[in-house]
Design an enzyme around this catalytic site. Sequence first.
Site, PDB file in Angstrom:
ATOM      1  N   TYR A   1      24.339 -12.306 -16.549  1.00 44.60           N
ATOM      2  CA  TYR A   1      25.524 -13.151 -16.422  1.00 44.60           C
ATOM      3  C   TYR A   1      26.757 -12.544 -17.070  1.00 44.60           C
ATOM      4  O   TYR A   1      27.792 -13.189 -17.151  1.00 44.60           O
ATOM      5  CB  TYR A   1      25.263 -14.537 -16.997  1.00 44.60           C
TER       6      TYR A   1
ATOM      7  N   GLU B   1      28.407 -21.087 -13.186  1.00 43.24           N
ATOM      8  CA  GLU B   1      27.111 -20.419 -13.007  1.00 43.24           C
ATOM      9  C   GLU B   1      26.013 -21.311 -13.550  1.00 43.24           C
ATOM     10  O   GLU B   1      26.244 -22.083 -14.475  1.00 43.24           O
ATOM     11  CB  GLU B   1      27.073 -19.119 -13.835  1.00 43.24           C
TER      12      GLU B   1
ATOM     13  N   LYS C   1      22.938 -22.272 -15.802  1.00 38.40           N
ATOM     14  CA  LYS C   1      22.512 -21.840 -17.136  1.00 38.40           C
ATOM     15  C   LYS C   1      20.998 -21.706 -17.125  1.00 38.40           C
ATOM     16  O   LYS C   1      20.271 -22.697 -17.125  1.00 38.40           O
ATOM     17  CB  LYS C   1      22.967 -22.863 -18.177  1.00 38.40           C
TER      18      LYS C   1
ATOM     19  N   ASP D   1      17.312 -21.060 -18.273  1.00 41.55           N
ATOM     20  CA  ASP D   1      16.647 -21.397 -19.521  1.00 41.55           C
ATOM     21  C   ASP D   1      15.590 -20.339 -19.831  1.00 41.55           C
ATOM     22  O   ASP D   1      14.449 -20.441 -19.391  1.00 41.55           O
ATOM     23  CB  ASP D   1      16.004 -22.778 -19.359  1.00 41.55           C
TER      24      ASP D   1
ATOM     25  N   CYS E   1       1.813 -33.674 -53.911  1.00 43.69           N
ATOM     26  CA  CYS E   1       1.361 -33.957 -52.542  1.00 43.69           C
ATOM     27  C   CYS E   1       1.358 -32.671 -51.704  1.00 43.69           C
ATOM     28  O   CYS E   1       2.395 -32.034 -51.534  1.00 43.69           O
ATOM     29  CB  CYS E   1       2.278 -34.991 -51.902  1.00 43.69           C
TER      30      CYS E   1
ATOM     31  N   TYR F   1       3.932   1.474  -1.076  1.00 44.36           N
ATOM     32  CA  TYR F   1       4.576   1.543  -2.392  1.00 44.36           C
ATOM     33  C   TYR F   1       3.608   2.157  -3.413  1.00 44.36           C
ATOM     34  O   TYR F   1       3.962   3.065  -4.167  1.00 44.36           O
ATOM     35  CB  TYR F   1       4.988   0.127  -2.815  1.00 44.36           C
TER      36      TYR F   1
ATOM     37  N   CYS G   1       0.606 -42.855 -49.312  1.00 47.56           N
ATOM     38  CA  CYS G   1       0.765 -41.623 -48.546  1.00 47.56           C
ATOM     39  C   CYS G   1      -0.546 -41.269 -47.853  1.00 47.56           C
ATOM     40  O   CYS G   1      -1.587 -41.194 -48.511  1.00 47.56           O
ATOM     41  CB  CYS G   1       1.177 -40.484 -49.487  1.00 47.56           C
TER      42      CYS G   1
ATOM     43  N   LYS H   1      25.761 -29.585 -19.962  1.00 45.17           N
ATOM     44  CA  LYS H   1      24.312 -29.788 -20.040  1.00 45.17           C
ATOM     45  C   LYS H   1      23.867 -30.896 -19.079  1.00 45.17           C
ATOM     46  O   LYS H   1      24.481 -31.960 -19.040  1.00 45.17           O
ATOM     47  CB  LYS H   1      23.917 -30.195 -21.472  1.00 45.17           C
TER      48      LYS H   1
ATOM     49  N   CYS I   1      -1.906 -37.717 -49.607  1.00 44.37           N
ATOM     50  CA  CYS I   1      -2.404 -37.583 -50.982  1.00 44.37           C
ATOM     51  C   CYS I   1      -2.805 -38.916 -51.600  1.00 44.37           C
ATOM     52  O   CYS I   1      -3.346 -38.959 -52.698  1.00 44.37           O
ATOM     53  CB  CYS I   1      -1.382 -36.869 -51.856  1.00 44.37           C
TER      54      CYS I   1
ATOM     55  N   ALA J   1       0.831  -1.205   0.000  1.00 42.38           N
ATOM     56  CA  ALA J   1       0.000   0.000   0.000  1.00 42.38           C
ATOM     57  C   ALA J   1       0.866   1.255   0.000  1.00 42.38           C
ATOM     58  O   ALA J   1       0.615   2.215  -0.733  1.00 42.38           O
ATOM     59  CB  ALA J   1      -0.921   0.000   1.217  1.00 42.38           C
TER      60      ALA J   1
ATOM     61  N   CYS K   1       6.664 -40.676 -50.123  1.00 40.78           N
ATOM     62  CA  CYS K   1       5.500 -40.474 -50.976  1.00 40.78           C
ATOM     63  C   CYS K   1       5.989 -40.118 -52.372  1.00 40.78           C
ATOM     64  O   CYS K   1       6.917 -39.328 -52.539  1.00 40.78           O
ATOM     65  CB  CYS K   1       4.666 -39.328 -50.401  1.00 40.78           C
TER      66      CYS K   1
ATOM     67  N   LEU L   1      27.357 -20.873 -26.907  1.00 40.21           N
ATOM     68  CA  LEU L   1      28.351 -21.681 -26.195  1.00 40.21           C
ATOM     69  C   LEU L   1      28.451 -23.085 -26.754  1.00 40.21           C
ATOM     70  O   LEU L   1      27.457 -23.657 -27.202  1.00 40.21           O
ATOM     71  CB  LEU L   1      27.946 -21.805 -24.720  1.00 40.21           C
TER      72      LEU L   1
HETATM   73  S1  IVH Z   1      27.530 -16.848 -20.926  1.00 46.61           S
HETATM   74  C1  IVH Z   1      29.911 -15.701 -24.605  1.00 46.61           C
HETATM   75  N1  IVH Z   1      26.189 -17.494 -18.759  1.00 46.61           N
HETATM   76  O1  IVH Z   1      23.001 -19.651 -22.791  1.00 46.61           O
HETATM   77  C2  IVH Z   1      29.119 -16.483 -23.652  1.00 46.61           C
HETATM   78  N2  IVH Z   1      25.104 -17.736 -20.855  1.00 46.61           N
HETATM   79  O2  IVH Z   1      24.358 -21.070 -25.333  1.00 46.61           O
HETATM   80  C3  IVH Z   1      27.821 -15.863 -23.375  1.00 46.61           C
HETATM   81  N3  IVH Z   1      22.797 -18.508 -20.718  1.00 46.61           N
HETATM   82  O3  IVH Z   1      22.726 -17.365 -25.336  1.00 46.61           O
HETATM   83  C4  IVH Z   1      26.958 -16.689 -22.566  1.00 46.61           C
HETATM   84  N4  IVH Z   1      22.697 -18.650 -18.526  1.00 46.61           N
HETATM   85  O4  IVH Z   1      21.602 -16.683 -23.230  1.00 46.61           O
HETATM   86  C5  IVH Z   1      26.173 -17.420 -20.094  1.00 46.61           C
HETATM   87  N5  IVH Z   1      25.117 -17.980 -16.761  1.00 46.61           N
HETATM   88  C6  IVH Z   1      25.096 -17.901 -18.096  1.00 46.61           C
HETATM   89  C7  IVH Z   1      23.948 -18.239 -18.847  1.00 46.61           C
HETATM   90  C8  IVH Z   1      24.002 -18.147 -20.239  1.00 46.61           C
HETATM   91  C9  IVH Z   1      22.031 -18.809 -19.661  1.00 46.61           C
HETATM   92  C10 IVH Z   1      22.383 -18.590 -22.146  1.00 46.61           C
HETATM   93  C11 IVH Z   1      22.757 -17.380 -22.935  1.00 46.61           C
HETATM   94  C12 IVH Z   1      23.381 -17.860 -24.208  1.00 46.61           C
HETATM   95  C13 IVH Z   1      23.232 -19.327 -24.135  1.00 46.61           C
HETATM   96  C14 IVH Z   1      24.533 -19.954 -24.579  1.00 46.61           C
END
Ligand code: IVH
Length: 675
Positions: free
Chosen positions: A232, A120, A122, A124, A437, A40, A414, A320, A417, A38, A432, A87
């Site tokens: 990042y 770090e 990654k 998504d 088609c 804010y 097919c 990954k 078609c 409130a 096919c 990457l």
């Molecule tokens: S570094 C030159 N750090 O992953 C390197 N990327 O395939 C720049 N991503 O397009 C990327 N978390 O959008 C980096 N901690 C992280 C990340 C990160 C997600 C994504 C980024 C990039 C893709 C790389």
Amino acid sequence: MSRPVPASARKRAEELRRQINYHNYRYHVLDAPEVSDAEYDRMMRELEDLEAKYPALVTPDSPTQRVGAPPLEQFASVVHRTPMLSLGNAFDEGELRAFDGRVKRQLGLPAEERIDYMAELKVDGLAVSLTYENGVFTRGATRGDGFTGEDVTLNLRTIRAIPLRLLVESPPPLLEVRGEVYLDKREFARINQEREAAGEPPFANPRNAAAGSVRQLDSSITARRRLDMICYGIGAAEGVEFDYHHEILEYLEQAGFKASPHSKLCRGIEEAAAYCREWQERHRELTYGTDGVVVKVDSLALQRELGHVSRSPRWAIAYKFPPEEEVTVVKDIIVSVGRTGALTPVAVMEPVVVSGSTVQHATLHNEDEVARKDVRIGDTVVVRKAGDVIPEVVSVITSKRTGRERKFEMPTRCPVCGAEAIRPEGEAVRRCTGIACPAQLLGRIEHFFSRGALNADGIGPALIAQLVAKKLVRDPADLFFLTKEQLLGLERMADKSAQNVLDSLESAKHPTLARLIYALGIRHVGEHVAEVLADRFGSLERLAGASEEELAETPEVGPTIAASIAAFFRQEQTRELLEKLRRAGVSPVVPAAAGAAEGPLAGKTVVFTGALSMPRAQAEQIVKSQGGRAASSVSKRTDYVVAGEKPGSKYERARELGVTILTEDEFRRLAGIEG
Ligand code: IVH
């Protein structure tokens, strides 16, 4: 003229902005609010009232400017000052150690040396680049192809985790902040519930939902989705210097961002591997989706020494997480027909969530695969996403069989078609044979305009299906001859969307040669081979006229690919298609990517002014594909100003500075665009 602003009002507005920004940061970045909602809201309303009374007080970085911008017609394109790289991947610890080995070899360091790495998560989501000029957020762009992205500033402004002003004492003249925009799992679920209640199709996964929300022409829709952002790294920077990547993260955190939470400085690759193992187990605890760990050399001096290959830095790698596997039931096996006429059996399953997205269909590749895995209708199966994207059936849990399962038989005609579907000796795929088609035609046209090919936005499956069904098009070239009247006759097509389709087709007319070759959809010619062919032959005419022997002599093009290309260009249909494309004005920009480093625009800065016959984005794309840079304002460093009709003040400025001024025709010739 707006009314003069009393000093007291100006002071109060500044104070409110400072406070609101601070509380935003407490709330959205630190998750530790100090004031009630409130309180804010009261501050926000007071600021809004002040700004309404004195419009001159409104600044682009005011917290009130996060919402309510009018919808855009389309996004402008933005050339990144430094490219946004991607990457390389490591799929297991062995590959991670191999990366460490390469790093040391390239640096000439002994194998037993320990390199400091930052590990770090990654995230998504959707990669974006934020430009801060003198500390003020002035532009936000999507990654796009890494060199040019879309201007999504208005939408990014609505994200509370993005400071509109850097919270540092003396802000640098320029800083590009790089990070990932994402949706929390809970927010994703909420949006999908809302969509389903409204009868709209749900988003498949949080990443798509985030991308869809950021690429909204109406920023008030973006504002309603609670997007978040994790940073990042940085791109171009002036007036700030760092020695280590971890210092960059610290700086970003101080400046008001969420900077790679849970990141860890690891002494040597073994510590980084341990971090990967830990988060492989724990990542599902997080409220946002992650698909791996990024391991980066911490020293920026070493990063510079390592450099990058093609589009990936040698100093970082993405580890990954292994794909998740889930269990579900096969309800049916259907057959889909692709653009090459290939019949592919597809399992239709009870919907199941795998690695964050709902999966209902999984490819079974071909009839031999179905037999090998012995997948039957009614079977309980294990599914996963191959390469984390395409769902596939891993195996059948035979112990769950009841005896009521039905075997699948591949049709010999097919399903689309009705033409005969033939499986040549020694091949795994049945195709096919119907030349007309519609499934093949649909697929071919979709491919022609897809992202890696001519990349025409808005020319998607729904539109193409209608055009094919109404017999308005028989090949991809026909789309370029469509009239507005024809488009207006289609479902859900108003004047504006019809115009968008025409504009999009117009701007797709000058792809690189490689993209045009890829677009043709020649069997065995993927994006990479298309680039090789473009480099080797330089024009479509020369490629079409090449003998099978000449083709086979090209590096990376073996006899199979050569035969396929030669057969493609021998066909009468192909000749007709090429002729029609020529008449439509479709011609590649030359010399394609390979020549870009020494092309006529290599290293040149080009500014456009006035109305051109092609959309601005396309003109900028051409400059970029020739190795140049498109800028928006004229300075001493500008190499060319291209003046269209009714050029503006940039034209005058160019004359004052003595910058070379080109007509559009001169520009076209310089860039090597035919016709
Ligand atoms: S570094 C030159 N750090 O992953 C390197 N990327 O395939 C720049 N991503 O397009 C990327 N978390 O959008 C980096 N901690 C992280 C990340 C990160 C997600 C994504 C980024 C990039 C893709 C790389």
